[in-house]
Every structure is written in structure tokens, then in C-alpha cells.
Scaffold this motif. Structure first.
Motif, PDB file in Angstrom:
ATOM      1  N   ARG A 199       0.839  -1.222   0.000  1.00 45.84           N
ATOM      2  CA  ARG A 199       0.000   0.000   0.000  1.00 45.84           C
ATOM      3  C   ARG A 199       0.861   1.255   0.000  1.00 45.84           C
ATOM      4  NH1 ARG A 199      -5.188  -0.773   0.190  1.00 45.84           N
ATOM      5  NH2 ARG A 199      -6.024  -2.643   1.162  1.00 45.84           N
ATOM      6  N   LYS A 200       1.954   1.207   0.776  1.00 45.81           N
ATOM      7  CA  LYS A 200       2.844   2.376   0.858  1.00 45.81           C
ATOM      8  C   LYS A 200       3.447   2.674  -0.526  1.00 45.81           C
ATOM      9  CE  LYS A 200       6.639   4.269   3.597  1.00 45.81           C
ATOM     10  NZ  LYS A 200       7.779   4.368   2.707  1.00 45.81           N
ATOM     11  N   ILE A 201       3.849   1.629  -1.230  1.00 47.91           N
ATOM     12  CA  ILE A 201       4.456   1.842  -2.552  1.00 47.91           C
ATOM     13  C   ILE A 201       3.412   2.414  -3.526  1.00 47.91           C
ATOM     14  CG2 ILE A 201       5.658   0.749  -4.495  1.00 47.91           C
ATOM     15  CD1 ILE A 201       6.843  -1.262  -2.476  1.00 47.91           C
ATOM     16  N   ILE A 202       2.180   1.886  -3.456  1.00 53.28           N
ATOM     17  CA  ILE A 202       1.114   2.408  -4.347  1.00 53.28           C
ATOM     18  C   ILE A 202       0.879   3.890  -4.037  1.00 53.28           C
ATOM     19  CG2 ILE A 202      -1.344   2.262  -4.935  1.00 53.28           C
ATOM     20  CD1 ILE A 202      -1.175  -0.782  -4.290  1.00 53.28           C
ATOM     21  N   ILE A 209       0.113  -0.948  -9.900  1.00 45.66           N
ATOM     22  CA  ILE A 209       0.651   0.430  -9.954  1.00 45.66           C
ATOM     23  C   ILE A 209       0.615   0.941 -11.401  1.00 45.66           C
ATOM     24  CG2 ILE A 209       2.711   1.855  -9.562  1.00 45.66           C
ATOM     25  CD1 ILE A 209       3.439  -0.142  -7.288  1.00 45.66           C
ATOM     26  N   THR A 210       1.037   0.099 -12.327  1.00 42.67           N
ATOM     27  CA  THR A 210       1.075   0.491 -13.747  1.00 42.67           C
ATOM     28  C   THR A 210      -0.325   0.863 -14.229  1.00 42.67           C
ATOM     29  OG1 THR A 210       2.992  -0.926 -14.082  1.00 42.67           O
ATOM     30  CG2 THR A 210       1.765  -0.300 -16.058  1.00 42.67           C
ATOM     31  N   GLU A 211      -1.325   0.118 -13.788  1.00 44.84           N
ATOM     32  CA  GLU A 211      -2.700   0.398 -14.227  1.00 44.84           C
ATOM     33  C   GLU A 211      -3.261   1.666 -13.577  1.00 44.84           C
ATOM     34  OE1 GLU A 211      -3.786  -4.278 -15.135  1.00 44.84           O
ATOM     35  OE2 GLU A 211      -4.645  -3.315 -13.347  1.00 44.84           O
ATOM     36  N   LYS A 212      -2.781   1.976 -12.368  1.00 40.50           N
ATOM     37  CA  LYS A 212      -3.312   3.151 -11.660  1.00 40.50           C
ATOM     38  C   LYS A 212      -2.722   4.454 -12.182  1.00 40.50           C
ATOM     39  CE  LYS A 212      -4.451   1.316  -7.069  1.00 40.50           C
ATOM     40  NZ  LYS A 212      -5.833   1.763  -6.894  1.00 40.50           N
ATOM     41  N   LEU A 213      -1.515   4.370 -12.786  1.00 34.25           N
ATOM     42  CA  LEU A 213      -0.793   5.600 -13.155  1.00 34.25           C
ATOM     43  C   LEU A 213      -1.042   6.015 -14.598  1.00 34.25           C
ATOM     44  CD1 LEU A 213       2.755   5.017 -11.564  1.00 34.25           C
ATOM     45  CD2 LEU A 213       0.853   6.337 -10.621  1.00 34.25           C
ATOM     46  N   GLN A 214      -1.002   7.347 -14.803  1.00 31.14           N
ATOM     47  CA  GLN A 214      -1.047   7.853 -16.185  1.00 31.14           C
ATOM     48  C   GLN A 214       0.362   7.993 -16.767  1.00 31.14           C
ATOM     49  OE1 GLN A 214      -3.509  10.925 -14.783  1.00 31.14           O
ATOM     50  NE2 GLN A 214      -4.901   9.191 -14.521  1.00 31.14           N
ATOM     51  N   ILE A 215       1.368   7.935 -15.891  1.00 31.54           N
ATOM     52  CA  ILE A 215       2.758   8.008 -16.344  1.00 31.54           C
ATOM     53  C   ILE A 215       3.329   6.582 -16.426  1.00 31.54           C
ATOM     54  CG2 ILE A 215       3.264  10.344 -15.489  1.00 31.54           C
ATOM     55  CD1 ILE A 215       4.408   8.994 -12.962  1.00 31.54           C
ATOM     56  N   PRO A 216       4.363   6.370 -17.261  1.00 36.96           N
ATOM     57  CA  PRO A 216       4.893   5.011 -17.403  1.00 36.96           C
ATOM     58  C   PRO A 216       5.670   4.522 -16.175  1.00 36.96           C
ATOM     59  CG  PRO A 216       5.716   6.463 -19.164  1.00 36.96           C
ATOM     60  CD  PRO A 216       4.998   7.328 -18.183  1.00 36.96           C
ATOM     61  N   THR A 217       5.587   3.199 -15.960  1.00 39.23           N
ATOM     62  CA  THR A 217       6.440   2.548 -14.972  1.00 39.23           C
ATOM     63  C   THR A 217       7.549   1.831 -15.745  1.00 39.23           C
ATOM     64  OG1 THR A 217       5.059   0.567 -15.070  1.00 39.23           O
ATOM     65  CG2 THR A 217       4.606   2.136 -13.291  1.00 39.23           C
ATOM     66  N   ILE A 218       8.755   1.870 -15.183  1.00 36.91           N
ATOM     67  CA  ILE A 218       9.897   1.186 -15.800  1.00 36.91           C
ATOM     68  C   ILE A 218      10.355   0.145 -14.779  1.00 36.91           C
ATOM     69  CG2 ILE A 218      12.200   1.460 -16.806  1.00 36.91           C
ATOM     70  CD1 ILE A 218      10.104   3.129 -18.293  1.00 36.91           C
ATOM     71  N   GLY A 219      10.289  -1.110 -15.151  1.00 34.38           N
ATOM     72  CA  GLY A 219      10.571  -2.167 -14.181  1.00 34.38           C
ATOM     73  C   GLY A 219      11.998  -2.682 -14.236  1.00 34.38           C
ATOM     74  N   ILE A 220      12.489  -3.056 -13.054  1.00 34.77           N
ATOM     75  CA  ILE A 220      13.723  -3.843 -12.962  1.00 34.77           C
ATOM     76  C   ILE A 220      13.446  -4.850 -11.849  1.00 34.77           C
ATOM     77  CG2 ILE A 220      14.826  -1.936 -11.620  1.00 34.77           C
ATOM     78  CD1 ILE A 220      17.544  -3.173 -12.626  1.00 34.77           C
ATOM     79  N   GLY A 221      13.271  -6.095 -12.219  1.00 36.64           N
ATOM     80  CA  GLY A 221      12.831  -7.089 -11.235  1.00 36.64           C
ATOM     81  C   GLY A 221      11.402  -6.822 -10.810  1.00 36.64           C
TER      82      GLY A 221
END
Ligand code: KIV
Length: 277
Positions: free
Chosen positions: A164-167, A194-206
Motif C-alpha cells: 500500500r505504501k508503494i502504491i 501500480i502500472t494500471e493506476k498511473l497515467q505516467i509510465p512505470t519502468i521495471g527492474i525485477g
């Protein structure tokens, strides 16, 4: 000339559902190769402390280190966007100092944007940097500058409270104006939420396949270390073997006087030569 990849391209990619490719780079010749290969974004990560300078963690990296490497990377790119990491303590003391340091990475380092770690604890610094017209990339999950608080390099966001904290932090960063967020070592399904909640892109590593883009450390993905491979890394080459084999052959040929051959040497006119004896 090909269209440059910019903060607008990050936004357009998210809208179009196109994935963003990102790798770390720390020097001119590697940056040039990665740019030629069509990578969208190069990160001059503070991981350079570990992979280039041999430190145990990223905490000893300084502003001058990052500026030095960012300048080299910036000279190597034509299309890719260059993001420079803000090192430990460069954005923790005050908003004013954070803006000044972010500004140095743009003015002296020639970066196009900066990245910094953390959510609610640094949100005032993020807002101040964005207000100074400097694009900011966020970084949540396993944030390596907090390694001592985490008690090691561990996957983050496995408990409900952590997740929850990260979201919440991701939403706060978006509100503060970051143009993208790196999610490091979090469960794939949390990264998806998180990716679905955001309008900005998420960039993943692991952080699994649902992120809008991926980033890896260049030495990891090229297989330059034969002794260590994190779970989330895919090795696209085995450069440690290629380099060691090449160096062993070179050393052997030097010792056996096989190198240099005639094709590697320069000649001198016989008349000139005779005068030298
Ligand atoms: O410093 C770095 O290389 C990073 C990536 C791991 C995202 O922050």
C-alpha cells in the motif's frame, strides 16, 4: 536525423501502449553503441559505484562522479534520452540544495532529466525540482540508497502494508510531476496494479512484464560478471568469457612474439634506414 526520445515520448509510449527500453550507461563508447542500437533511454545510474568503481553499495557515489560519467554518456548519444541519478545525500537536506544539484546534472552533466529514490519522504524536493523545469523520474520499491534501512538488497512490497505504501508513494510522485517511475524488485502483480493506476509510465527492474518499460544494468545484461547474476537479470551475451578469451589469446601471442604481425607494423625507406646504423 531520427526523432529524439524525450519526456513527451515517455507520455506518448504510455498512451499508445508501446514499451520503453532503458539501460544503464556510464561512458562514451558504450553510450554510442547503445544509442546506435536504438535504446530509448540511457540511465547514468549510481550503480556506477558498484559496477564501475567497485564499491559495495551506491552510497559513496558523489555528484562529481555522476557529472563526470553523465558528460561522457551525453557525448555518445544522438537519439536516446539521458537520465542522471541523483546520488545519496544530494537531495535529502533541503529543497534548495536538491534543485541546485539537479541543475548541475543538467548544466554540467548535459543530462535531459534526473532520477531520485523515494516517495513521501522526498516529495517536497521532487516538487521543487519539477518547478525548476527539470524533468524527474521517480524510483520506488528496492531503492538501493536505503539499503541500510532495508537491512540488505531485498524484494519490497510483499506485505499489504509495504505494498500500500508503494502504491501511495507512486500516486504522490505522479501528483508531484514526475514523468515516469522505476519500480525495482517488487512482485509482478503489485507492479501491474501500480502500472494500471498511473497515467505516467512505470519502468521495471525485477518488477515483471506488466511495466510500461524495462531497465537493466548494462554489465548484467551483457554477462560481464561470471560470478554473480541477480534473479531478474537475463543475460543477452556472455561477454566475460569473450573478453577473457580474447585477453588470454593476446597475452599468449605477445609472449610468443606472434603479435604484432607484418600487417600491424609500419615500414621505413631502406635508404633512410641505412643512415641510422
Ligand atoms: O543506479 C541504477 O542503475 C538504477 C537502476 C537499477 C534502475 O537505479
Amino acid at each position: 536525423m531520427e526523432k529524439k526520445f524525450t519526456v513527451s515520448s515517455f507520455h506518448e509510449a504510455k498512451m499508445a501502449g508501446d514499451k520503453i527500453s532503458m539501460l544503464t550507461a556510464y561512458d562514451y563508447s558504450t553510450a554510442k553503441l547503445l544509442d546506435d542500437a536504438g535504446i530509448d533511454c540511457l540511465l547514468v545510474g549510481d550503480s556506477l559505484g558498484m559496477v564501475m568503481l567497485g564499491y559495495e553499495d551506491t552510497l559513496q557515489v558523489t555528484m562529481d562522479d555522476i557529472i563526470h560519467h553523465t558528460r561522457a554518456v551525453a557525448r555518445g548519444v544522438k537519439r536516446a534520452m539521458v537520465v542522471a541519478d541523483m546520488p545519496f545525500l544530494s537531495y535529502h537536506i533541503s529543497a534548495e540544495e536538491s534543485v541546485r544539484n539537479a541543475g548541475r546534472l543538467i548544466q554540467e552533466g548535459k543530462a535531459h532529466a534526473v532520477k531520485l529514490e523515494g516517495g513521501r519522504d522526498v516529495i517536497d524536493k521532487v516538487s521543487a525540482i519539477v518547478k525548476a523545469q527539470i524533468p524527474v523520474m521517480g524510483h520506488l520499491g528496492l531503492t538501493p540508497q536505503s539499503v541500510n534501512m532495508f537491512g540488505g538488497f531485498k524484494v519490497q512490497g510483499k506485505s499489504e502494508e509495504q505494498a500500500r505504501k508503494i502504491i501511495e508513494d507512486a500516486l504522490l510522485l505522479q501528483e508531484a510531476g514526475v514523468f515516469a517511475i522505476v519500480l525495482e524488485c517488487v512482485p509482478e502483480k503489485l507492479a501491474k496494479i501500480i502500472t494500471e493506476k498511473l497515467q505516467i509510465p512505470t519502468i521495471g527492474i525485477g518488477a515483471g512484464k506488466f511495466c510500461d518499460g524495462q531497465v537493466l544494468v548494462i554489465q548484467d545484461m551483457l554477462g560481464m560478471y561470471s560470478d554473480f547474476k541477480p534473479k531478474f537479470v537475463k543475460q543477452y551475451a556472455g561477454l566475460s568469457h569473450v573478453i577473457k578469451d580474447a585477453v588470454k589469446t593476446y597475452a599468449k601471442e605477445v609472449q610468443e612474439a606472434q603479435f604484432p604481425g607484418n600487417e600491424h607494423t609500419f615500414t621505413i625507406n631502406q635508404e633512410v634506414l641505412e643512415k641510422l646504423y
